[in-house]
Design a protein around this motif. Structure first.
Motif, mmCIF file in Angstrom:
data_model
loop_
_atom_site.group_PDB
_atom_site.id
_atom_site.type_symbol
_atom_site.label_atom_id
_atom_site.label_comp_id
_atom_site.label_asym_id
_atom_site.label_seq_id
_atom_site.Cartn_x
_atom_site.Cartn_y
_atom_site.Cartn_z
ATOM 1 N N ASP A 192 25.328 -25.900 -3.328
ATOM 2 C CA ASP A 192 24.819 -26.599 -2.511
ATOM 3 C C ASP A 192 23.332 -27.302 -3.419
ATOM 4 O O ASP A 192 22.793 -25.671 -4.041
ATOM 5 N N VAL A 193 22.469 -27.900 -2.896
ATOM 6 C CA VAL A 193 20.870 -27.983 -4.127
ATOM 7 C C VAL A 193 20.256 -27.844 -3.274
ATOM 8 O O VAL A 193 19.916 -27.939 -1.601
ATOM 9 N N SER A 194 18.887 -26.792 -3.656
ATOM 10 C CA SER A 194 17.987 -26.943 -3.243
ATOM 11 C C SER A 194 17.152 -27.647 -2.223
ATOM 12 O O SER A 194 17.229 -28.715 -2.708
ATOM 13 N N PRO A 195 16.469 -27.391 -1.158
ATOM 14 C CA PRO A 195 15.689 -28.946 -0.456
ATOM 15 C C PRO A 195 14.815 -29.326 -1.969
ATOM 16 O O PRO A 195 14.094 -30.440 -1.569
ATOM 17 N N ASP A 196 13.601 -28.738 -2.924
ATOM 18 C CA ASP A 196 13.000 -29.099 -3.478
ATOM 19 C C ASP A 196 13.688 -29.501 -4.725
ATOM 20 O O ASP A 196 12.878 -30.750 -5.735
ATOM 21 N N GLY A 197 14.783 -28.966 -5.069
ATOM 22 C CA GLY A 197 16.178 -29.527 -5.831
ATOM 23 C C GLY A 197 15.564 -28.816 -6.534
ATOM 24 O O GLY A 197 16.365 -29.454 -8.238
ATOM 25 N N SER A 244 26.810 -32.172 -2.188
ATOM 26 C CA SER A 244 25.340 -31.549 -1.067
ATOM 27 C C SER A 244 24.360 -33.103 -1.706
ATOM 28 O O SER A 244 24.560 -33.110 -3.004
ATOM 29 N N TRP A 245 23.270 -33.409 -0.490
ATOM 30 C CA TRP A 245 22.562 -34.854 -0.893
ATOM 31 C C TRP A 245 21.485 -33.519 -1.869
ATOM 32 O O TRP A 245 20.772 -32.461 -1.719
ATOM 33 N N LEU A 246 20.918 -34.333 -2.955
ATOM 34 C CA LEU A 246 20.368 -33.910 -3.665
ATOM 35 C C LEU A 246 18.515 -34.589 -2.839
ATOM 36 O O LEU A 246 18.520 -35.491 -2.700
ATOM 37 N N PRO A 247 17.693 -33.829 -3.424
ATOM 38 C CA PRO A 247 16.892 -34.106 -2.316
ATOM 39 C C PRO A 247 15.847 -35.896 -2.468
ATOM 40 O O PRO A 247 15.436 -36.471 -1.026
ATOM 41 N N ASP A 248 16.455 -36.486 -3.428
ATOM 42 C CA ASP A 248 16.154 -37.833 -4.078
ATOM 43 C C ASP A 248 16.665 -38.622 -2.741
ATOM 44 O O ASP A 248 16.016 -40.040 -2.197
ATOM 45 N N GLY A 249 17.781 -38.567 -1.939
ATOM 46 C CA GLY A 249 19.080 -39.257 -0.612
ATOM 47 C C GLY A 249 19.527 -40.377 -1.613
ATOM 48 O O GLY A 249 20.220 -40.703 -1.031
ATOM 49 N N THR A 260 22.696 -23.690 -5.734
ATOM 50 C CA THR A 260 23.952 -22.259 -5.950
ATOM 51 C C THR A 260 24.886 -22.722 -5.416
ATOM 52 O O THR A 260 25.401 -23.534 -5.364
ATOM 53 N N PHE A 261 25.797 -21.785 -5.996
ATOM 54 C CA PHE A 261 27.324 -21.992 -6.205
ATOM 55 C C PHE A 261 28.283 -21.063 -5.905
ATOM 56 O O PHE A 261 27.618 -19.307 -6.265
ATOM 57 N N ASP A 262 29.443 -20.655 -5.619
ATOM 58 C CA ASP A 262 30.190 -19.526 -5.403
ATOM 59 C C ASP A 262 30.884 -19.541 -7.065
ATOM 60 O O ASP A 262 31.313 -20.995 -7.367
ATOM 61 N N TYR A 263 31.232 -18.099 -7.726
ATOM 62 C CA TYR A 263 32.343 -18.880 -9.214
ATOM 63 C C TYR A 263 33.356 -17.515 -8.917
ATOM 64 O O TYR A 263 33.103 -16.441 -8.375
ATOM 65 N N ILE A 264 34.387 -17.845 -9.265
ATOM 66 C CA ILE A 264 35.734 -17.205 -9.187
ATOM 67 C C ILE A 264 35.295 -16.863 -10.132
ATOM 68 O O ILE A 264 35.618 -16.796 -11.185
ATOM 69 N N GLY A 265 35.545 -15.536 -10.673
ATOM 70 C CA GLY A 265 35.168 -14.611 -11.918
ATOM 71 C C GLY A 265 37.351 -14.729 -12.261
ATOM 72 O O GLY A 265 37.805 -14.819 -11.679
ATOM 73 N N VAL A 266 37.192 -14.210 -13.523
ATOM 74 C CA VAL A 266 38.682 -13.386 -14.078
ATOM 75 C C VAL A 266 38.536 -12.124 -15.114
ATOM 76 O O VAL A 266 37.223 -11.772 -14.771
ATOM 77 N N LYS A 267 39.062 -12.036 -14.593
ATOM 78 C CA LYS A 267 39.823 -9.720 -15.226
ATOM 79 C C LYS A 267 39.665 -9.775 -16.638
ATOM 80 O O LYS A 267 38.126 -9.624 -17.048
ATOM 81 N N PRO A 280 28.023 -21.015 -0.509
ATOM 82 C CA PRO A 280 27.025 -21.072 -0.332
ATOM 83 C C PRO A 280 25.659 -22.086 0.200
ATOM 84 O O PRO A 280 26.345 -23.505 0.170
ATOM 85 N N SER A 281 24.850 -21.772 1.205
ATOM 86 C CA SER A 281 23.986 -23.096 1.629
ATOM 87 C C SER A 281 22.622 -22.313 1.485
ATOM 88 O O SER A 281 22.492 -22.137 1.617
#
Length: 124
Positions: free
Chosen positions: A60-65, A15-20, A69-76, A117-118
């Protein structure tokens, strides 16, 4: 920072950071898993500090940086994210500079997951 000799085993969803000038991505270097940033000009990936464990992946990084957001693999058991006790993936958001993650999805059916996520890139 990964060991200079660590081979990337897995890289997901850059995912690009806003600074490019930099990318953020989920990945595994050697045995070290997490969210990493890397200047587009090259270099050694830098792992983002997190206090909630290594079981995060696609990001994924928000447009304003300000957030990612990320997905998390939980454990028991023993999840560093409070109230997480399932092995399914959910989507979380956290300030880019650190803080406590907030869950934005909640999978209630076993065997299903929210992943990759995106952020919307639409202008107002």
């Amino acid at each position: 920072m990964p060991n200079r000799n660590a081979t990337p085993r897995y890289i997901s969803r850059p995912s690009w950071l806003p600074d490019g000038k930099s990318l953020a991505f989920g990945g595994i270097f050697g045995e070290d898993r997490g969210i990493w940033t890397l200047p587009t000009e090259g270099g050694i990936p830098e792992k983002m500090k997190s206090d909630f464990g290594p079981l995060i992946e696609n990001c994924d990084v928000s447009p304003d940086g300000a957030f990612f957001t990320f997905d998390y693999i939980g454990v028991k058991e023993g999840n560093p994210i409070k109230k997480l006790k399932k092995s399914e993936r959910d989507i979380y958001v956290i300030p880019f500079k650190g803080g406590s993650p907030q869950r934005i999805t909640m999978m209630t059916k076993s065997g299903l997951s929210f992943i990759s996520p995106s952020w919307s890139r639409m202008e107002k």
